[in-house]
Structures are given as C-alpha cells and as structure tokens.
Design an enzyme around this catalytic site. Structure first.
Site, PDB file in Angstrom:
ATOM      1  N   CYS A 154       0.839  -1.201   0.000  1.00 25.96           N
ATOM      2  CA  CYS A 154       0.000   0.000   0.000  1.00 25.96           C
ATOM      3  C   CYS A 154       0.881   1.260   0.000  1.00 25.96           C
ATOM      4  CB  CYS A 154      -0.992  -0.075   1.160  1.00 25.96           C
ATOM      5  SG  CYS A 154      -2.483   0.869   0.831  1.00 25.96           S
ATOM      6  N   GLU A 161      -1.092  -8.168   5.607  1.00 25.04           N
ATOM      7  CA  GLU A 161      -0.854  -8.548   7.009  1.00 25.04           C
ATOM      8  C   GLU A 161      -2.154  -8.692   7.793  1.00 25.04           C
ATOM      9  OE1 GLU A 161      -0.711  -5.606   5.791  1.00 25.04           O
ATOM     10  OE2 GLU A 161      -1.093  -4.036   7.271  1.00 25.04           O
ATOM     11  N   HIS A 189      -3.211  -4.686   1.884  1.00 25.77           N
ATOM     12  CA  HIS A 189      -2.599  -4.983   3.185  1.00 25.77           C
ATOM     13  C   HIS A 189      -2.582  -6.492   3.407  1.00 25.77           C
ATOM     14  CE1 HIS A 189      -2.322  -1.021   5.344  1.00 25.77           C
ATOM     15  NE2 HIS A 189      -2.985  -0.686   4.252  1.00 25.77           N
TER      16      HIS A 189
HETATM   17  N1  GLN Z   1      -3.933   6.187   0.866  1.00 27.29           N
HETATM   18  C1  GLN Z   1      -2.603   6.004   1.402  1.00 27.29           C
HETATM   19  C2  GLN Z   1      -1.593   6.859   0.648  1.00 27.29           C
HETATM   20  O1  GLN Z   1      -1.874   7.307  -0.409  1.00 27.29           O
HETATM   21  C3  GLN Z   1      -2.174   4.557   1.355  1.00 27.29           C
HETATM   22  C4  GLN Z   1      -3.168   3.710   2.112  1.00 27.29           C
HETATM   23  C5  GLN Z   1      -2.589   2.572   2.862  1.00 27.29           C
HETATM   24  O2  GLN Z   1      -1.373   2.395   2.991  1.00 27.29           O
HETATM   25  N2  GLN Z   1      -3.482   1.817   3.452  1.00 27.29           N
HETATM   26  O3  GLN Z   1      -0.530   7.057   1.128  1.00 27.29           O
END
Ligand code: GLN
Length: 204
Positions: free
Chosen positions: A81, A184, A182
């Site tokens: 992410c 995890e 994610h």
């Molecule tokens: N929306 C976050 C970003 O742009 C990332 C989201 C996440 O890591 N769950 O940094």
C-alpha cells in the site's frame, strides 16, 4: 537453516502484524528505525499507512537516502500500500495529477494514490497472484493505490477488475515486490512467503 533477516520499517503502520506474518513465512523479522540497521538485513518490508507521512518520517530519521541506496544496490524489498507508493518512481493523486512527496523511486512504476475512489475506498477481494498457487489470497484494500503505469522491467503479478478496466495491484521488479493491499490483515502469510522465497533465491 536459519531464515533470512527481514527488517520491518517501524515508523508508521502495522509493524507487529508484519513481523508475525514474516515469522510464519520462515523469516527472522526485526523492527527497523535507524539507517545503521540496514547493513544487517537480507530484506526489508515497508508497511502501509500514509505515504506522504512515511516519506517525511524517512527523511527526518535519515533513512530515505540510505534505504534508496540499499534497494538500488540489490537489497530485496516488499512494499505494501503506502510502501508500494514509496517504492515507485512517481506518485499521482487520485485525480491523476502529480503528487509532490518524498519517494524512494527504486521501481519503474507510476502509482496512483487512493485510486479506487470513495465508493470503494476500502474493500476485500480474492486475488489470484502469479507465484502463489490456488486458492486465491484474501486481500484487504484500504484507501489503496493501483499501478497506473509500469516499466518494461516490471512484471504484473495480479490485477483487479474495475469499471475503468483491469488495474495492476501487485508488481515485481527483480527483488522488489509491491502490493497495493494490506497482506498482514487477513491471516494468510503467502505473500510474505513469496517475498521470503524471492530473498532466498537471490542469496544462493
Ligand atoms: N492512501 C494512502 C496513501 O496514499 C495509502 C493507504 C494505505 O497504505 N493503506 O498514502
């Protein structure tokens, strides 16, 4: 055989959960906050969170440049992410305009932040991932990005169907593995295991 030592960047995000998953996948996981620790690692995991914040913390902790140097010189890394955003060469905001934020820039990817839009800001789905045999992996997408563009040396490992077409959500470039979700949070360590396998393959 002792498992590879994998550092989990512990500036923001799910550190304990990643440590557990890496341990289940056969690695020795340690929390990382200081540049000196990078020398002792066989791999590093960059958790999700908020990529602008993590980027700024990396700068403040004196980790941004050392991490960039280590990853460019072959230290395997897995970014999830926000971590996947940080590994990319360019970040876009949800509307597609460039986002000015500190990045590691080690993967040839353009990553669109919060790409799935408000309606499905967060969702779970079953994902077929190249290198992970059936059944598909349950994946939690939380204000997730997708890979808007990837370079020639980047391999697509998984896509998600959206109204705008199939979007890349897992990508790999050599020892660098980036996932938009994610891994995890859903109790399945198979993506972490794929990363541990990538590390092992590069050690021999
Ligand atoms: N929306 C976050 C970003 O742009 C990332 C989201 C996440 O890591 N769950 O940094």
């Amino acid at each position: 055989m002792l498992g590879p030592v994998v550092g989990v960047l512990a500036l923001q995000g799910d550190v304990i959960e990643h440590v557990r998953m890496l341990s289940a996948a056969g690695a020795r996981a340690v929390a990382v906050r200081h540049a000196e620790q990078l020398d002792d690692l066989d791999g590093v995991l960059l958790p999700g969170g908020e990529s602008t914040t993590i980027g700024k913390l990396l700068e403040r902790f004196g980790l941004l440049d050392p991490l960039r140097v280590r990853l460019s010189s072959g230290l395997p890394a897995m970014g999830t992410c926000a971590g996947a955003i940080l590994m990319g060469s360019h970040a876009l905001l949800a509307d597609g305009t460039p986002s000015e934020q500190p990045l590691l820039g080690v993967m040839d990817t353009v990553v669109r932040r919060n790409a799935f839009g408000r309606q499905v800001a967060s969702f779970e789905g079953l994902l077929d991932i190249v290198g992970i045999p059936a059944p598909p992996l349950r994946a939690a997408f939380i204000r997730a990005p997708w890979f808007e563009r990837i370079g020639d040396g980047v391999q697509v490992l998984a896509t998600v169907d959206t109204p705008a077409g199939a979007k890349v959500v897992v990508a790999r470039q050599g020892g660098l593995l980036a996932a938009a979700f994610h891994p995890e949070l859903t109790g399945d360590p198979r993506l972490h295991a794929l990363f541990v396998e990538i590390i092992r393959a590069r050690q021999t």
